[in-house]
Design an enzyme around this catalytic site. Structure first.
Site, mmCIF file in Angstrom:
data_model
loop_
_atom_site.group_PDB
_atom_site.id
_atom_site.type_symbol
_atom_site.label_atom_id
_atom_site.label_comp_id
_atom_site.label_asym_id
_atom_site.label_seq_id
_atom_site.Cartn_x
_atom_site.Cartn_y
_atom_site.Cartn_z
ATOM 1 N N HIS A 182 0.834 -1.197 0.000
ATOM 2 C CA HIS A 182 0.000 0.000 0.000
ATOM 3 C C HIS A 182 0.870 1.249 0.000
ATOM 4 O O HIS A 182 2.099 1.185 0.095
ATOM 5 C CB HIS A 182 -0.949 -0.011 1.204
ATOM 6 C CG HIS A 182 -0.261 0.006 2.539
ATOM 7 N ND1 HIS A 182 0.236 1.153 3.130
ATOM 8 C CD2 HIS A 182 0.007 -0.995 3.419
ATOM 9 C CE1 HIS A 182 0.771 0.872 4.295
ATOM 10 N NE2 HIS A 182 0.661 -0.433 4.492
ATOM 11 N N CYS A 198 3.076 -4.903 6.895
ATOM 12 C CA CYS A 198 2.675 -4.569 5.537
ATOM 13 C C CYS A 198 3.816 -3.875 4.791
ATOM 14 O O CYS A 198 4.721 -3.316 5.395
ATOM 15 C CB CYS A 198 1.443 -3.683 5.547
ATOM 16 S SG CYS A 198 -0.075 -4.590 5.930
#
Length: 229
Positions: A182, A198
């Site tokens: 992301h 992440c």
């Protein structure tokens, strides 16, 4: 509603301490002087300029705060993975989009602030989202209710959302791993160990990667030497 991995950074008021750790040398790669690998600052300024046409602002990247090693470029890259695969080298802080002819597009990334936070192995990009909603996991809320409890219902996409303008969701065996690739509201953290697992990219880079890969893309997160012993 997908729940995102514990510990995304949420801007200065919610900053989680990043780890400054020793890094191994980057893999031996020969940088290719192609259009996707600009050789001078002016080209990078264009690539990382503010983006128009988005529902929310995507500001220009302050390149003075980014190590040039982690700016997008095309490189020679030897791998057994098929073209179109995303390979994340957690230890080197790079994500590669494998291309034909032993080449890859290379993006700098920020990774988990502790080795145990990092996903490892193969997965599938089973979902893609523009300006994704962010929701702290139950573990995050349980550990730090004063910080995350008020976001239990989720935070819509937009400025300040820690996922940035795009997210690619990693699934394994048909199930959400709760890990994503992301964007970020903290571009200066690219190249560091900072998240809870992440993989974060510069916003211009995640938008570029997002448009290049379809749902169903294979993604491989390499184990670090620390993890493998």
């Amino acid at each position: 509603m997908a729940i995102d991995r514990r510990g995304f950074l949420f801007g200065a008021p919610f900053l989680l301490a990043g780890c400054a750790t020793a890094r191994r040398p980057a893999p031996a790669e020969a940088a290719l002087p192609l259009a996707s690998a600009p050789a001078h600052a002016a080209s990078y300024e264009a690539i990382y300029a503010a983006l128009d046409g988005e529902p929310h602002p995507v500001p220009a990247v302050d390149l003075s705060r980014i190590d040039p090693r982690f700016l997008r470029r095309e490189v020679a890259y030897a791998t057994r993975e098929e073209p179109g695969t995303i390979v994340v080298d957690v230890e080197a802080r790079y994500a590669y989009l494998v291309r034909e002819g032993g080449r890859a597009l290379r993006y700098g990334v920020g990774v988990g602030r502790e080795e145990g936070f990092n996903f490892r192995g193969a997965a599938t990009i089973a979902r893609k989202a523009e300006w994704p909603r962010w929701t702290p996991t139950p573990d995050m809320i349980r550990r730090e209710p004063e910080r995350y409890g008020k976001y239990a219902g989720g935070l819509p996409g937009g400025p300040g959302n820690p996922l940035g303008p795009r997210a690619l969701y990693l699934y394994r065996g048909g199930r959400d791993t709760l890990y994503r690739l992301h964007g970020t509201v903290e571009p200066w953290t690219i190249g560091t160990m900072v998240s809870s697992g992440c993989i974060r990219l510069l916003n211009q880079d995640i938008i570029d990667l997002y448009r290049r890969v379809p749902a169903g893309t294979r993604a491989v997160v390499l184990a670090s030497s620390a993890a493998t012993g």
